[in-house]
Write a protein that holds these residues in place. Sequence first.
Motif, PDB file in Angstrom:
ATOM      1  N   PHE A 104       0.835  -1.191   0.000  1.00 33.00           N
ATOM      2  CA  PHE A 104       0.000   0.000   0.000  1.00 33.00           C
ATOM      3  C   PHE A 104       0.873   1.245   0.000  1.00 33.00           C
ATOM      4  CE2 PHE A 104      -2.781  -3.187   1.848  1.00 33.00           C
ATOM      5  CZ  PHE A 104      -3.915  -3.012   1.077  1.00 33.00           C
ATOM      6  N   SER A 105       0.437   2.225  -0.731  1.00 31.58           N
ATOM      7  CA  SER A 105       1.168   3.493  -0.729  1.00 31.58           C
ATOM      8  C   SER A 105       0.880   4.211   0.586  1.00 31.58           C
ATOM      9  CB  SER A 105       0.738   4.362  -1.907  1.00 31.58           C
ATOM     10  OG  SER A 105      -0.561   4.859  -1.697  1.00 31.58           O
ATOM     11  N   ILE A 106       1.770   5.094   0.934  1.00 29.65           N
ATOM     12  CA  ILE A 106       1.605   5.847   2.178  1.00 29.65           C
ATOM     13  C   ILE A 106       0.334   6.691   2.134  1.00 29.65           C
ATOM     14  CG2 ILE A 106       2.981   7.857   1.547  1.00 29.65           C
ATOM     15  CD1 ILE A 106       3.030   6.159   4.946  1.00 29.65           C
ATOM     16  N   GLY A 107      -0.090   7.082   0.933  1.00 30.95           N
ATOM     17  CA  GLY A 107      -1.319   7.867   0.806  1.00 30.95           C
ATOM     18  C   GLY A 107      -2.547   7.090   1.246  1.00 30.95           C
ATOM     19  N   ILE A 108      -2.611   5.818   0.895  1.00 29.21           N
ATOM     20  CA  ILE A 108      -3.750   4.982   1.298  1.00 29.21           C
ATOM     21  C   ILE A 108      -3.722   4.766   2.805  1.00 29.21           C
ATOM     22  CG2 ILE A 108      -4.758   2.682   1.124  1.00 29.21           C
ATOM     23  CD1 ILE A 108      -3.824   2.684  -1.820  1.00 29.21           C
ATOM     24  N   GLN A 119     -12.758  -0.203   6.858  1.00 28.02           N
ATOM     25  CA  GLN A 119     -12.534  -1.313   5.923  1.00 28.02           C
ATOM     26  C   GLN A 119     -13.574  -1.285   4.803  1.00 28.02           C
ATOM     27  OE1 GLN A 119     -13.022  -5.127   7.789  1.00 28.02           O
ATOM     28  NE2 GLN A 119     -12.230  -6.259   6.033  1.00 28.02           N
ATOM     29  N   GLU A 120     -14.837  -1.059   5.154  1.00 24.18           N
ATOM     30  CA  GLU A 120     -15.900  -0.993   4.145  1.00 24.18           C
ATOM     31  C   GLU A 120     -15.736   0.210   3.221  1.00 24.18           C
ATOM     32  OE1 GLU A 120     -19.867  -1.265   5.664  1.00 24.18           O
ATOM     33  OE2 GLU A 120     -19.328  -2.918   7.005  1.00 24.18           O
ATOM     34  N   LEU A 121     -15.374   1.369   3.788  1.00 27.05           N
ATOM     35  CA  LEU A 121     -15.172   2.554   2.957  1.00 27.05           C
ATOM     36  C   LEU A 121     -14.045   2.342   1.947  1.00 27.05           C
ATOM     37  CD1 LEU A 121     -15.589   5.388   5.609  1.00 27.05           C
ATOM     38  CD2 LEU A 121     -17.092   4.912   3.676  1.00 27.05           C
ATOM     39  N   LEU A 122     -12.973   1.713   2.390  1.00 25.57           N
ATOM     40  CA  LEU A 122     -11.877   1.434   1.470  1.00 25.57           C
ATOM     41  C   LEU A 122     -12.275   0.384   0.439  1.00 25.57           C
ATOM     42  CD1 LEU A 122      -8.839   1.446   3.929  1.00 25.57           C
ATOM     43  CD2 LEU A 122      -9.511   3.230   2.322  1.00 25.57           C
ATOM     44  N   TYR A 123     -13.050  -0.604   0.854  1.00 29.69           N
ATOM     45  CA  TYR A 123     -13.493  -1.656  -0.064  1.00 29.69           C
ATOM     46  C   TYR A 123     -14.352  -1.071  -1.185  1.00 29.69           C
ATOM     47  CZ  TYR A 123     -15.424  -6.014  -1.800  1.00 29.69           C
ATOM     48  OH  TYR A 123     -15.788  -7.060  -2.606  1.00 29.69           O
ATOM     49  N   GLN A 124     -15.142  -0.050  -0.868  1.00 30.98           N
ATOM     50  CA  GLN A 124     -15.946   0.617  -1.904  1.00 30.98           C
ATOM     51  C   GLN A 124     -15.068   1.270  -2.957  1.00 30.98           C
ATOM     52  OE1 GLN A 124     -18.451   3.293   0.262  1.00 30.98           O
ATOM     53  NE2 GLN A 124     -19.959   1.702   0.769  1.00 30.98           N
ATOM     54  N   ARG A 125     -13.841   1.543  -2.607  1.00 32.54           N
ATOM     55  CA  ARG A 125     -12.892   2.136  -3.558  1.00 32.54           C
ATOM     56  C   ARG A 125     -11.909   1.085  -4.084  1.00 32.54           C
ATOM     57  NH1 ARG A 125     -14.874   5.738  -0.378  1.00 32.54           N
ATOM     58  NH2 ARG A 125     -15.056   7.921  -0.928  1.00 32.54           N
ATOM     59  N   SER A 126     -12.315  -0.177  -3.984  1.00 33.51           N
ATOM     60  CA  SER A 126     -11.532  -1.325  -4.486  1.00 33.51           C
ATOM     61  C   SER A 126     -10.201  -1.500  -3.773  1.00 33.51           C
ATOM     62  CB  SER A 126     -11.301  -1.185  -5.989  1.00 33.51           C
ATOM     63  OG  SER A 126     -12.526  -1.101  -6.661  1.00 33.51           O
ATOM     64  N   ILE A 127     -10.158  -1.160  -2.502  1.00 34.03           N
ATOM     65  CA  ILE A 127      -8.966  -1.377  -1.693  1.00 34.03           C
ATOM     66  C   ILE A 127      -9.334  -2.389  -0.623  1.00 34.03           C
ATOM     67  CG2 ILE A 127      -7.265  -0.320  -0.155  1.00 34.03           C
ATOM     68  CD1 ILE A 127      -7.914   2.364  -1.582  1.00 34.03           C
ATOM     69  N   GLU A 128      -8.736  -3.561  -0.699  1.00 33.27           N
ATOM     70  CA  GLU A 128      -9.041  -4.614   0.260  1.00 33.27           C
ATOM     71  C   GLU A 128      -7.983  -4.632   1.355  1.00 33.27           C
ATOM     72  OE1 GLU A 128     -10.147  -8.468  -1.167  1.00 33.27           O
ATOM     73  OE2 GLU A 128     -10.699  -7.607  -3.113  1.00 33.27           O
ATOM     74  N   THR A 137      -5.289  -5.094  10.048  1.00 35.26           N
ATOM     75  CA  THR A 137      -4.242  -4.286   9.431  1.00 35.26           C
ATOM     76  C   THR A 137      -4.488  -2.808   9.698  1.00 35.26           C
ATOM     77  OG1 THR A 137      -3.937  -5.934   7.697  1.00 35.26           O
ATOM     78  CG2 THR A 137      -3.102  -3.728   7.247  1.00 35.26           C
ATOM     79  N   LEU A 138      -5.749  -2.394   9.629  1.00 34.67           N
ATOM     80  CA  LEU A 138      -6.095  -1.004   9.941  1.00 34.67           C
ATOM     81  C   LEU A 138      -5.717  -0.651  11.376  1.00 34.67           C
ATOM     82  CD1 LEU A 138      -9.552  -0.744   8.196  1.00 34.67           C
ATOM     83  CD2 LEU A 138      -7.478   0.484   7.570  1.00 34.67           C
TER      84      LEU A 138
END
Length: 169
Positions: free
Chosen positions: A11-15, A34-43, A48-49
């Motif tokens: 993952f980039s530092i931005g994510i 986790q759900e908000l990131l998943y909506q942007r195709s980031i699993e 980890t969060l």
Amino acid sequence: MTDPKPYRHRFSIGIIQHAVWLYHRFPLSYRDVQELLYQRSIEVSHETLREWCLKFGPLFANELRHREPRRGSQWFLDEVCTNVDGVRHWLWWAVDEHGFVLDILLQRYRDTDAAKRFLNKLLAEYDVPEVIHTDQLRSYGAVIRELPSLDGVDHHQVISTPRCNNIIE
């Protein structure tokens, strides 16, 4: 044929920064982020969060503090009486000339020691101001004369009329 090694995301530092910001800025759980990131195709897992927030949260917070603008050179100090569980307390607060709240402190007393404690707390966090505006509480003047770091500070006592003594009110 051997099984391929499991794919690990880099993952980039931005994510990471965005995920940590979401968690600390809004009342969200790790699963919400986790759900908000998943909506942007980031699993990413909620565990980890959690690790990111523990590891990078203080670093990002420190960076944000350094980005804050320099506080003004004029302080406006005031105090107000309030009751907490039926016991009288004094709420002391200070703002700069831009209206930024420098600090707030709740104390049982409204005397020289209380004013000294409040000013020392302010001076520990901010540079010495050029001007301090207060109401006519004599404790402020006594403390300003007593503290060596406030020798060159111009102290203005504003004539107290209800809710008109300075920009705080």
